[in-house]
Design a protein around this motif. Structure first.
Motif, PDB file in Angstrom:
ATOM      1  N   ARG A 189       3.076  -1.512   4.320  1.00  0.00           N
ATOM      2  CA  ARG A 189       3.099  -0.072   4.057  1.00  0.00           C
ATOM      3  C   ARG A 189       4.335   0.253   3.229  1.00  0.00           C
ATOM      4  N   SER A 198       0.654   5.609  -0.097  1.00  0.00           N
ATOM      5  CA  SER A 198      -0.305   6.614   0.362  1.00  0.00           C
ATOM      6  C   SER A 198       0.014   7.980  -0.207  1.00  0.00           C
ATOM      7  N   ASP A 201       3.706  -1.710   9.807  1.00  0.00           N
ATOM      8  CA  ASP A 201       3.048  -2.706   8.949  1.00  0.00           C
ATOM      9  C   ASP A 201       3.962  -3.032   7.768  1.00  0.00           C
ATOM     10  N   ASP A 242      -1.710   7.927   7.300  1.00  0.00           N
ATOM     11  CA  ASP A 242      -1.901   7.080   8.471  1.00  0.00           C
ATOM     12  C   ASP A 242      -2.826   5.907   8.182  1.00  0.00           C
ATOM     13  N   VAL A 292       0.842  -1.192   0.000  1.00  0.00           N
ATOM     14  CA  VAL A 292       0.000   0.000   0.000  1.00  0.00           C
ATOM     15  C   VAL A 292       0.880   1.245   0.000  1.00  0.00           C
ATOM     16  N   LEU A 330      -1.993   2.999   7.196  1.00  0.00           N
ATOM     17  CA  LEU A 330      -1.334   1.875   7.837  1.00  0.00           C
ATOM     18  C   LEU A 330      -0.208   2.420   8.712  1.00  0.00           C
TER      19      LEU A 330
END
Length: 211
Positions: free
Chosen positions: A26, A11, A23, A17, A9, A19
């Motif tokens: 991320r 962002s 994690d 935020d 993932v 993840l």
């Protein structure tokens, strides 16, 4: 979605935020001010699922042909006016992101983890190790801002909202502040300008024994 589907993932600014930093899925912050390894992971992907983003120049930079080359891009948004503004040819899905994810996760029993997924995640981690954000200004005179932001986070005893002003300040924060709960970094976007941190800053606690 990431932890269930084992998909890395990335962002944009408003979802930093999504993840926590701990994690393993991320993959970092994308865009013109993003982490180098996260942008590399995007351009090396074969499928991208975009949730609630119009894919503006902040995420794709100006040469959108590089960003979309050789990959399928699915764009989910509740506002159809956000589709195909700059990045043409996306497979669009008009839906509320929560409704879409609920429907998608309801069928996760039939999902298969693609072959080579472990190698792909390891490759992203290798890029992260090769291009750490703290090395972007390595050798600069004075304080390295990326290192400073990480040190502020590491020395805090508990999660805290991190507010930054306009300029390069939010860029360093978004690159280097490990996401925790609550929101890790909040800076001026859109029409936000100097003085932005004052309105959203939490009110100080009253002194003991007084109003």
């Amino acid at each position: 979605l990431g932890p269930v589907g084992q998909a890395p993932v990335v962002s944009s600014i408003m979802a930093l935020d999504a993840l926590p930093a701990s994690d393993p899925l991320r993959a970092g912050f994308i865009g013109v001010y993003g982490n180098r390894w996260a942008n590399t992971a995007v351009t090396a992907s074969d499928v991208i699922l975009t949730l609630g983003s119009r894919l503006d120049p902040g995420q794709t930079a100006m040469d959108t042909s590089v960003w979309k080359r050789g990959r399928r891009i699915f764009q989910v948004d509740c506002d159809p006016n956000e589709f195909n503004q700059r990045l043409r040819g996306c497979r669009t899905i008009e839906a509320d992101v929560k409704v879409f994810l609920d429907a998608l996760l309801a069928g996760r029993g039939g999902w298969r983890v693609a072959a080579g997924r472990s190698a792909w995640l390891a490759q992203i981690q290798a890029w992260r190790a090769a291009w750490p954000d703290t090395a972007e200004l390595e050798g600069c005179r004075g304080i390295n801002p990326n290192v400073l932001v990480q040190q502020i986070s590491e020395t805090s005893r508990k999660p805290f909202p991190f507010l930054s002003n306009a300029g390069h300040n939010p860029c360093w924060s978004w690159q280097s502040l490990p996401p925790r709960d609550p929101l890790p970094a909040l800076g001026p976007t859109g029409l936000g300008e100097w003085g932005f941190p004052l309105p959203p800053a939490p009110a100080p606690s009253p002194p003991a024994g007084g109003p």
